[in-house]
Design a protein around this motif. Structure first.
Motif, short mmCIF file in Angstrom:
data_model
loop_
_atom_site.label_atom_id
_atom_site.label_comp_id
_atom_site.label_asym_id
_atom_site.label_seq_id
_atom_site.Cartn_x
_atom_site.Cartn_y
_atom_site.Cartn_z
N MET A 85 0.84 -1.21 0.00
CA MET A 85 0.00 0.00 0.00
C MET A 85 0.87 1.25 0.00
SD MET A 85 -3.04 -1.14 2.64
CE MET A 85 -3.63 0.53 2.92
N GLU A 86 1.94 1.21 0.75
CA GLU A 86 2.86 2.36 0.80
C GLU A 86 3.46 2.62 -0.58
OE1 GLU A 86 4.42 2.00 5.19
OE2 GLU A 86 6.06 1.99 3.72
N LYS A 87 3.95 1.52 -1.20
CA LYS A 87 4.58 1.63 -2.51
C LYS A 87 3.61 2.20 -3.55
CE LYS A 87 8.89 0.35 -2.77
NZ LYS A 87 9.72 -0.50 -3.59
N LEU A 88 2.33 1.80 -3.42
CA LEU A 88 1.33 2.27 -4.38
C LEU A 88 0.70 3.59 -3.95
CD1 LEU A 88 -0.44 -1.14 -5.21
CD2 LEU A 88 1.26 0.07 -6.57
N LYS A 89 1.22 4.13 -2.84
CA LYS A 89 0.75 5.42 -2.29
C LYS A 89 -0.75 5.38 -1.99
CE LYS A 89 4.34 8.37 -4.28
NZ LYS A 89 5.27 7.26 -4.57
N LEU A 90 -1.17 4.29 -1.36
CA LEU A 90 -2.58 4.15 -1.01
C LEU A 90 -2.73 4.37 0.49
CD1 LEU A 90 -3.29 0.93 -3.10
CD2 LEU A 90 -3.91 3.29 -3.68
N ASP A 91 -3.40 5.44 0.82
CA ASP A 91 -3.54 5.79 2.21
C ASP A 91 -4.63 4.94 2.88
OD1 ASP A 91 -3.17 7.25 4.51
OD2 ASP A 91 -4.77 8.65 3.99
N LYS A 92 -5.78 4.87 2.21
CA LYS A 92 -6.92 4.13 2.78
C LYS A 92 -7.58 3.27 1.71
CE LYS A 92 -9.13 5.76 6.80
NZ LYS A 92 -10.37 6.23 7.39
N VAL A 93 -7.91 2.04 2.05
CA VAL A 93 -8.54 1.15 1.07
C VAL A 93 -9.63 0.31 1.74
CG1 VAL A 93 -6.33 0.92 -0.19
CG2 VAL A 93 -6.98 -0.84 1.46
N ILE A 94 -10.39 -0.37 0.90
CA ILE A 94 -11.33 -1.39 1.36
C ILE A 94 -10.62 -2.72 1.12
CG2 ILE A 94 -13.56 -2.49 0.94
CD1 ILE A 94 -14.54 0.27 -0.15
N LEU A 95 -10.65 -3.63 2.09
CA LEU A 95 -9.97 -4.93 1.93
C LEU A 95 -11.00 -6.03 1.72
CD1 LEU A 95 -7.20 -5.33 4.67
CD2 LEU A 95 -6.88 -4.93 2.21
N CYS A 96 -10.68 -6.97 0.84
CA CYS A 96 -11.56 -8.11 0.60
C CYS A 96 -10.69 -9.37 0.59
CB CYS A 96 -12.28 -7.93 -0.74
SG CYS A 96 -13.33 -9.33 -1.19
N GLY A 97 -10.85 -10.24 1.59
CA GLY A 97 -10.00 -11.43 1.65
C GLY A 97 -10.82 -12.70 1.79
N LEU A 98 -10.32 -13.77 1.20
CA LEU A 98 -10.98 -15.06 1.34
C LEU A 98 -10.10 -16.02 2.10
CD1 LEU A 98 -13.32 -16.95 -0.91
CD2 LEU A 98 -11.22 -18.18 -0.35
N SER A 99 -10.66 -16.63 3.12
CA SER A 99 -9.98 -17.63 3.95
C SER A 99 -8.64 -17.12 4.48
CB SER A 99 -9.86 -18.95 3.20
OG SER A 99 -9.64 -19.97 4.14
N MET A 100 -7.49 -17.62 3.98
CA MET A 100 -6.21 -17.06 4.45
C MET A 100 -6.15 -15.56 4.17
SD MET A 100 -2.29 -18.05 3.46
CE MET A 100 -2.38 -17.65 1.73
N GLY A 101 -6.71 -15.14 3.05
CA GLY A 101 -6.77 -13.71 2.74
C GLY A 101 -7.59 -12.96 3.78
N GLY A 102 -8.59 -13.65 4.33
CA GLY A 102 -9.40 -13.08 5.41
C GLY A 102 -8.59 -12.97 6.69
N TYR A 103 -7.74 -13.97 6.98
CA TYR A 103 -6.90 -13.90 8.19
C TYR A 103 -5.99 -12.66 8.08
CZ TYR A 103 -7.76 -19.05 8.32
OH TYR A 103 -8.31 -20.31 8.31
N ILE A 104 -5.44 -12.46 6.89
CA ILE A 104 -4.53 -11.33 6.67
C ILE A 104 -5.30 -10.01 6.80
CG2 ILE A 104 -2.98 -10.20 4.99
CD1 ILE A 104 -2.51 -13.07 3.80
N ALA A 105 -6.46 -9.95 6.16
CA ALA A 105 -7.26 -8.71 6.18
C ALA A 105 -7.69 -8.36 7.60
CB ALA A 105 -8.49 -8.88 5.28
N LEU A 106 -8.14 -9.36 8.33
CA LEU A 106 -8.60 -9.16 9.71
C LEU A 106 -7.47 -8.63 10.58
CD1 LEU A 106 -11.25 -9.60 11.13
CD2 LEU A 106 -10.68 -12.01 11.38
N ASN A 107 -6.31 -9.25 10.47
CA ASN A 107 -5.15 -8.81 11.27
C ASN A 107 -4.70 -7.41 10.87
OD1 ASN A 107 -3.77 -10.92 13.21
ND2 ASN A 107 -4.78 -12.04 11.57
N ALA A 108 -4.77 -7.10 9.58
CA ALA A 108 -4.36 -5.77 9.10
C ALA A 108 -5.30 -4.70 9.66
CB ALA A 108 -4.36 -5.73 7.58
N VAL A 109 -6.60 -4.96 9.62
CA VAL A 109 -7.58 -3.98 10.10
C VAL A 109 -7.46 -3.77 11.60
CG1 VAL A 109 -10.08 -3.68 10.46
CG2 VAL A 109 -9.21 -4.27 8.19
#
Ligand code: MLT
Length: 284
Positions: free
Chosen positions: A87-111
């Motif tokens: 996100m930093e590299k792409l200069k994205l300050d705020k986003v909506i995250l959508c994760g499935l299963s392991m992607g959900g574990y990552i999204a949940l921990n990030a939020v």
């Protein structure tokens, strides 16, 4: 300058990470995080459905798809760090995250860890609990089997649990595509990620901290992260809405993209307009 299209390479945490980036430059951004052991191509139909009104980005988690694996062990926390650096590299300050299963574990921990960086969260076929001792043991047996018997047997065994029974009769092409994603994942990444999944911490006790709109979706016949797991998260996340996807197992976005995309679009439209209200997400 922004690059758009498929399979764009970027260096994140000293690794080459591959991502797809589409949609209008100044539109709200949605980042898609795939499950294990898949890759960014699993979000193809969601990217297509949203790209006219949103900037949509799907990336390959380290070791998966076309992203480098690097050296060293994998951890969910490391995957979260990769996401924030991306996100930093792409200069994205705020986003909506959508994760499935392991992607959900990552999204949940990030939020939970970086609450100011996210406007909304979509959790699909995922859960907040850690592995039980039995599941940890099963993961170790799977690692042993992958090393001894190879990826093909692993792919055949896991496919059986991923889809709803009716998908095996009607969705051969989709099953083939998912099998291919598994077959294209290296033994090293399969084993490293299985260890990361086994070692992940529970996040259920922190769900009450989440203060952004959350959509939870689960395939009606998901055997890996079943409805009860989704209901548990729904109960603990204040601003959450729960949708069950019919005719789907663990990969609901692939098995029933029409229903999945319907709820996804409705949710992100409300989040983008800052009009999310639980009663607006009711019904089908
Ligand atoms: C996934 O689809 O990402 C995996 O099923 C997650 C897991 O095994 O815990």
């Amino acid at each position: 300058m922004r690059s758009t299209g498929n399979n764009i390479n970027i260096t994140v945490n000293k690794l080459t990470v591959s991502y797809n980036d589409m949609g209008p430059e100044n539109a709200p951004v949605i980042i898609f995080i795939h499950g294990f052991p898949f890759n960014k191509s699993m979000w193809h139909l969601q990217m297509k459905a949203l790209k006219d009104n949103y900037r949509v980005i799907a990336y390959d988690i380290r070791g998966h798809g076309n992203s480098d694996a690097g050296i060293g062990d994998f951890f969910i926390e490391l995957f979260v760090n990769d996401l924030l650096r991306l996100m930093e590299k792409l200069k994205l300050d705020k986003v909506i995250l959508c994760g499935l299963s392991m992607g959900g574990y990552i999204a949940l921990n990030a939020v939970i860890k970086y609450p100011d960086r996210f406007d909304g969260l979509i959790l699909n076929d995922t859960q907040c609990i850690a592995d039980t001792p039995e599941i940890k043991e099963k993961r170790q047996a799977t690692i042993k089997s992958i090393k001894e018997n190879g990826i093909e047997k692993y792919a055949d065994d896991s496919i059986k649990n991923l889809f709803a029974p009716e998908s095996f009769l009607k969705k051969e092409g989709k099953i083939k595509a998912v099998r291919e994603m598994i077959m294209n994942t290296s033994k090293l990444t399969l084993c490293n990620t299985l260890n990361a999944l086994a070692e992940r911490k529970e996040s259920c006790s922190q769900l009450h901290e989440i203060d952004i709109p959350v959509l939870i979706m689960v395939g009606k016949e998901d055997k890996i992260t079943p409805l009860a797991a989704a209901e548990m998260m729904h109960e603990k996340i204040r601003n959450s809405s729960l949708k069950m996807i019919a005719h789907a197992g663990h990969v609901a976005n692939i098995e029933n993209p029409a229903a999945f995309n319907y709820h996804l679009i409705k949710f992100v439209d409300l989040v983008a307009k800052k009009e999310f209200c639980l009663s607006d997400t009711d019904g089908n």
